[in-house]
Design a protein around this motif. Structure first.
Motif, PDB file in Angstrom:
ATOM      1  N   MET A   1       0.438  -0.933  -0.114  1.00 18.01           N
ATOM      2  CA  MET A   1      -0.415   0.085  -0.114  1.00 18.01           C
ATOM      3  C   MET A   1       0.855   1.440   0.481  1.00 18.01           C
ATOM      4  O   MET A   1       0.485   1.987  -0.142  1.00 18.01           O
ATOM      5  CB  MET A   1      -0.732   0.085   1.812  1.00 18.01           C
ATOM      6  N   GLN A   2       2.032   1.057   0.487  1.00 17.15           N
ATOM      7  CA  GLN A   2       2.985   2.084   1.139  1.00 17.15           C
ATOM      8  C   GLN A   2       3.185   2.739  -0.607  1.00 17.15           C
ATOM      9  O   GLN A   2       3.341   4.053  -0.663  1.00 17.15           O
ATOM     10  CB  GLN A   2       4.047   2.291   1.934  1.00 17.15           C
ATOM     11  N   ASP A   3       3.977   1.612  -1.314  1.00 14.76           N
ATOM     12  CA  ASP A   3       4.595   1.937  -2.517  1.00 14.76           C
ATOM     13  C   ASP A   3       3.070   2.651  -3.183  1.00 14.76           C
ATOM     14  O   ASP A   3       3.174   3.324  -4.391  1.00 14.76           O
ATOM     15  CB  ASP A   3       4.796   0.938  -3.338  1.00 14.76           C
ATOM     16  N   TYR A   4       1.826   2.386  -3.577  1.00 21.33           N
ATOM     17  CA  TYR A   4       0.890   2.876  -4.028  1.00 21.33           C
ATOM     18  C   TYR A   4       0.542   3.704  -3.874  1.00 21.33           C
ATOM     19  O   TYR A   4       0.974   5.121  -4.730  1.00 21.33           O
ATOM     20  CB  TYR A   4      -0.614   1.693  -3.782  1.00 21.33           C
ATOM     21  N   ILE A   5       0.744   4.288  -2.179  1.00 24.47           N
ATOM     22  CA  ILE A   5       0.524   5.634  -1.801  1.00 24.47           C
ATOM     23  C   ILE A   5       1.224   6.589  -2.882  1.00 24.47           C
ATOM     24  O   ILE A   5       1.317   7.460  -2.639  1.00 24.47           O
ATOM     25  CB  ILE A   5      -0.231   5.824  -0.529  1.00 24.47           C
ATOM     26  N   GLY A   7       2.976   6.174  -5.135  1.00 23.92           N
ATOM     27  CA  GLY A   7       2.469   6.805  -6.558  1.00 23.92           C
ATOM     28  C   GLY A   7       3.760   5.769  -7.336  1.00 23.92           C
ATOM     29  O   GLY A   7       4.406   6.034  -8.430  1.00 23.92           O
ATOM     30  N   ASP A   8       4.618   4.528  -5.999  1.00 26.92           N
ATOM     31  CA  ASP A   8       5.856   3.720  -6.914  1.00 26.92           C
ATOM     32  C   ASP A   8       4.497   2.908  -7.951  1.00 26.92           C
ATOM     33  O   ASP A   8       6.070   2.524  -8.632  1.00 26.92           O
ATOM     34  CB  ASP A   8       6.391   3.096  -5.836  1.00 26.92           C
ATOM     35  N   ILE A   9       3.868   2.527  -7.830  1.00 26.11           N
ATOM     36  CA  ILE A   9       3.202   1.492  -8.452  1.00 26.11           C
ATOM     37  C   ILE A   9       1.764   2.200  -9.134  1.00 26.11           C
ATOM     38  O   ILE A   9       1.705   2.692  -7.747  1.00 26.11           O
ATOM     39  CB  ILE A   9       3.338   0.075  -7.637  1.00 26.11           C
ATOM     40  N   ASP A  10       1.464   1.088  -9.603  1.00 25.83           N
ATOM     41  CA  ASP A  10      -0.197   1.631 -10.259  1.00 25.83           C
ATOM     42  C   ASP A  10      -1.408   0.718  -9.504  1.00 25.83           C
ATOM     43  O   ASP A  10      -0.335  -0.172  -8.538  1.00 25.83           O
ATOM     44  CB  ASP A  10      -0.481   1.563 -10.968  1.00 25.83           C
ATOM     45  N   LEU A  11      -2.434   1.336  -9.522  1.00 25.81           N
ATOM     46  CA  LEU A  11      -3.140   0.363  -9.299  1.00 25.81           C
ATOM     47  C   LEU A  11      -3.398  -1.034  -9.465  1.00 25.81           C
ATOM     48  O   LEU A  11      -3.282  -1.987  -8.231  1.00 25.81           O
ATOM     49  CB  LEU A  11      -5.106   1.070  -9.221  1.00 25.81           C
ATOM     50  N   GLU A  12      -3.106  -0.612 -10.402  1.00 23.00           N
ATOM     51  CA  GLU A  12      -3.144  -2.607 -10.590  1.00 23.00           C
ATOM     52  C   GLU A  12      -1.816  -3.878 -10.044  1.00 23.00           C
ATOM     53  O   GLU A  12      -1.837  -4.941  -9.824  1.00 23.00           O
ATOM     54  CB  GLU A  12      -2.880  -3.097 -12.381  1.00 23.00           C
ATOM     55  N   ARG A  17       0.306  -7.796  -6.008  1.00 25.96           N
ATOM     56  CA  ARG A  17       1.282  -7.475  -4.932  1.00 25.96           C
ATOM     57  C   ARG A  17      -0.717  -8.184  -3.299  1.00 25.96           C
ATOM     58  O   ARG A  17      -0.099  -8.849  -2.717  1.00 25.96           O
ATOM     59  CB  ARG A  17       1.707  -6.186  -4.179  1.00 25.96           C
ATOM     60  N   PHE A  18      -1.067  -7.604  -3.929  1.00 26.33           N
ATOM     61  CA  PHE A  18      -2.653  -7.655  -2.430  1.00 26.33           C
ATOM     62  C   PHE A  18      -3.113  -9.352  -2.732  1.00 26.33           C
ATOM     63  O   PHE A  18      -2.568 -10.051  -1.851  1.00 26.33           O
ATOM     64  CB  PHE A  18      -3.117  -6.688  -2.803  1.00 26.33           C
TER      65      PHE A  18
END
Length: 80
Positions: A1-5, A7-12, A17-18
């Motif tokens: 989640m931290q990487d998404y927050i 902006g390092d990775i996209d939602l997909e 990962r989840f």
């Protein structure tokens, strides 16, 4: 989640990962619920009291659980 927050990775990628954690289904929650139940002192104390007159059936069931869990752990461990 931290990487998404951050902006390092996209939602997909975050979703992938989840999913890879194995926690997206309810089976993980069922296992955690069983773990909590079998670890609770009150539950264990009550089961021991009930086993006084019914130990053969309770032991049979606990042995079946033990066998199934042991086999499942071996199968999951092989996939690592």
């Amino acid at each position: 989640m931290q990487d998404y927050i951050k902006g390092d990775i996209d939602l997909e990628e975050a979703h992938a990962r989840f999913e890879a954690t194995g926690r997206s289904g309810d089976n993980y929650e069922k296992v955690k619920k069983f773990q909590r139940l079998i670890s609770e002192k009150d539950f264990c104390d009550e089961l021991k009291k009930e086993a006084v007159g019914n130990s053969k059936d309770i032991l049979f069931s606990l042995r079946k659980i033990n066998t199934a869990v042991t086999q499942l752990m071996k199968e999951i461990d092989k996939k690592k």
